[in-house]
Design an enzyme around this catalytic site. Sequence first.
Site, PDB file in Angstrom:
ATOM      1  N   LYS A   5       1.186  -1.315   0.102  1.00 24.41           N
ATOM      2  CA  LYS A   5      -0.173  -0.008   0.084  1.00 24.41           C
ATOM      3  C   LYS A   5       0.638   1.595  -0.012  1.00 24.41           C
ATOM      4  O   LYS A   5       1.921   1.566   0.910  1.00 24.41           O
ATOM      5  CB  LYS A   5      -1.336  -0.028   1.198  1.00 24.41           C
ATOM      6  CG  LYS A   5      -1.631   1.090   1.388  1.00 24.41           C
ATOM      7  CD  LYS A   5      -2.600   1.232   1.943  1.00 24.41           C
ATOM      8  CE  LYS A   5      -3.843   2.104   2.775  1.00 24.41           C
ATOM      9  NZ  LYS A   5      -4.779   1.580   3.158  1.00 24.41           N
ATOM     10  N   ASP A 100     -14.204   4.938   9.420  1.00 31.05           N
ATOM     11  CA  ASP A 100     -14.816   4.660   8.063  1.00 31.05           C
ATOM     12  C   ASP A 100     -15.146   3.019   7.744  1.00 31.05           C
ATOM     13  O   ASP A 100     -14.949   2.503   6.504  1.00 31.05           O
ATOM     14  CB  ASP A 100     -13.203   5.229   7.772  1.00 31.05           C
ATOM     15  CG  ASP A 100     -14.199   5.436   5.592  1.00 31.05           C
ATOM     16  OD1 ASP A 100     -15.190   5.502   5.393  1.00 31.05           O
ATOM     17  OD2 ASP A 100     -12.829   4.931   4.979  1.00 31.05           O
TER      18      ASP A 100
END
Length: 181
Positions: A5, A100
């Site tokens: 990532k 989230d």
Amino acid sequence: TFALKFLLPHAAHDPNDIRRFLREAQSAVQLKNEHVARVIDVAELDDGSPYIVLEYLDGRDLGAVLRMSGPFPVEEAVGHLLQVCEAVAEAHSLGMVHRDLKPPNLFLAKRKDGTKVIKVLDFGISKSESELDPTLTAEAAMMGSPYYMSPEQVRSARDVDRRTDIWALGAMLQELVSGQV
């Protein structure tokens, strides 16, 4: 095989974006639950841009599965979210609020034996209830995905507690079983 990532190029040199990115890795490393994507390492490229090495997951996120296959049977949706609850409960016990939770941040993966498991992803905007750096979340900052945000989170992402994740779980259950946000 691992997943990597990276920050997007425009964010890779922004100090606040870098701190949030590194906080994601630090948060995920603390969680030992099988329902959280495991962080293997955090390192930097030659230009100083950070990256995270994660366990590789074979499967799709629940948002993609929902779009491709339609609503889940109630039992299956509840089963998936019970796994999410295990991960979220551990995060909450450590004073973390995800902020989230949404179907694209829930990954339906396959274990080595072929059985399915849900993995919670993206602790990038998570918040520690004892957060010492309030600059990472400005008072009026919009953090999260509006369809899954509690009213309190809409007003102030900085001032939320674990109840905002519980709100998101309810919003996701409704979407998973109905196909509608």
